[in-house]
Motif scaffolding. Structure first.
Motif, short mmCIF file in Angstrom:
data_model
loop_
_atom_site.label_atom_id
_atom_site.label_comp_id
_atom_site.label_asym_id
_atom_site.label_seq_id
_atom_site.Cartn_x
_atom_site.Cartn_y
_atom_site.Cartn_z
N ALA A 64 -6.78 14.95 -10.48
CA ALA A 64 -7.53 15.48 -9.45
C ALA A 64 -6.73 16.62 -8.63
O ALA A 64 -6.03 16.05 -7.75
N PRO A 65 -6.65 17.76 -8.81
CA PRO A 65 -5.94 18.88 -8.01
C PRO A 65 -6.29 18.56 -6.28
O PRO A 65 -7.34 18.39 -5.99
N GLU A 66 -5.36 18.93 -5.62
CA GLU A 66 -5.37 18.88 -4.37
C GLU A 66 -6.34 19.96 -3.93
O GLU A 66 -7.29 19.93 -2.91
N ALA A 67 -6.39 21.16 -4.32
CA ALA A 67 -7.07 22.38 -4.12
C ALA A 67 -8.40 22.03 -4.64
O ALA A 67 -8.60 21.25 -5.45
N GLU A 68 -9.38 22.86 -4.32
CA GLU A 68 -10.57 22.63 -4.87
C GLU A 68 -10.91 23.34 -6.05
O GLU A 68 -11.68 24.24 -6.32
#
Length: 254
Positions: free
Chosen positions: A96-100
């Motif tokens: 899950a990347p930190e950005a959206e």
């Protein structure tokens, strides 16, 4: 169970892999032994992912594709995925990347248990019996059994490897198999060789209160070290399967 939209969106990407070789014989086990336990939709998800494993070859796709292939919504895919995970047929990994940005999932298919392991399992065999009834269970049991040969009436004539293949002299090995050639036996970078590791499942420790169970046991009669990890797993299975509380399990254990 968390809401599917908190865990999975249609734009999230996935790829399918398997560290073990899946065989045609597995399809029969999945259909006849696992399907009564997980249902036809979970089986359909497994078979679809199996097809994706062969078709995509490790490439990514979005869950829109999976929804189109199965002609169902994301909630169904998510709930059926959990069934496959729970029974040991699927490992799911997520990044899950930190950005959206969309999440990335890896669905690792696990092969089913071999028939003899399935029928010996303390939980799966009983669950199957409950689901299909005595008559069909007997048919399935017979379907996955083979005749026993009385080997005492025969003489073993199987040849050993050394009887069939000639040995290689040491100097030939050195000349024809150097360090560079040895490295070629290893898989390419970023890959591993397929093996054969059957499905396994585990029950959460929360299904049984071991502290309450141990509190009522005499340390002299039943020392804690006697309750090994294997014994604890068997206790959890019995407790979950038959709804046996800790105090009742103490009586059974004695």
């Amino acid at each position: 169970m968390p809401h599917h939209w908190k865990e999975l969106l249609a734009v999230d990407r996935y790829m399918v892999q398997s560290r073990t070789a899946l065989h045609d014989a597995d399809r029969k086990v999945l259909t006849m032994l696992y399907q009564p336990l997980i249902g036809h939709r979970a089986l359909a998800l497994y078979m679809t992912l199996w097809g994706e494993l062969e078709l995509l070859g490790g490439r990514e796709a979005t869950h829109h594709r999976l929804m189109a292939l199965m002609q169902c919504g994301l909630p169904d895919i998510y709930s059926e995925r959990l069934k496959l995970e729970g029974i040991g047929l699927l490992n799911t990994y997520v990044h899950a990347p930190e950005a959206e940005e969309p999440k990335q999932f890896v669905y690792e298919l696990r092969p089913p248990l071999a028939p003899d392991q399935f029928f010996r399992d303390e939980m799966l065999g009983v669950f199957l019996y409950r689901q299909v009834g005595r008559h069909m269970f007997a048919q399935l049991n017979d379907c996955f059994a083979c005749p026993v040969v009385d080997e005492t009436k025969f003489t073993l004539v199987t040849r050993a490897f050394s009887d069939v293949f000639s040995s290689v002299h040491a100097e030939q090995i050195v000349a024809g198999f150097n360090e560079e050639a040895g490295r070629e036996l290893e898989p390419p970078d970023g890959k591993v060789h397929m093996g054969r590791d059957e499905a396994s499942y585990a029950l959460d420790d929360g299904v049984f209160d071991f502290e309450l169970f141990f509190a009522g046991l005499s340390k002299q009669m039943v020392p804690r070290r006697a309750v090994t990890a294997k014994v604890k797993e068997a206790i959890k299975k019995l407790a979950f399967l038959y709804g046996i509380p800790p105090l009742e399990m103490q009586k059974i254990f004695f």
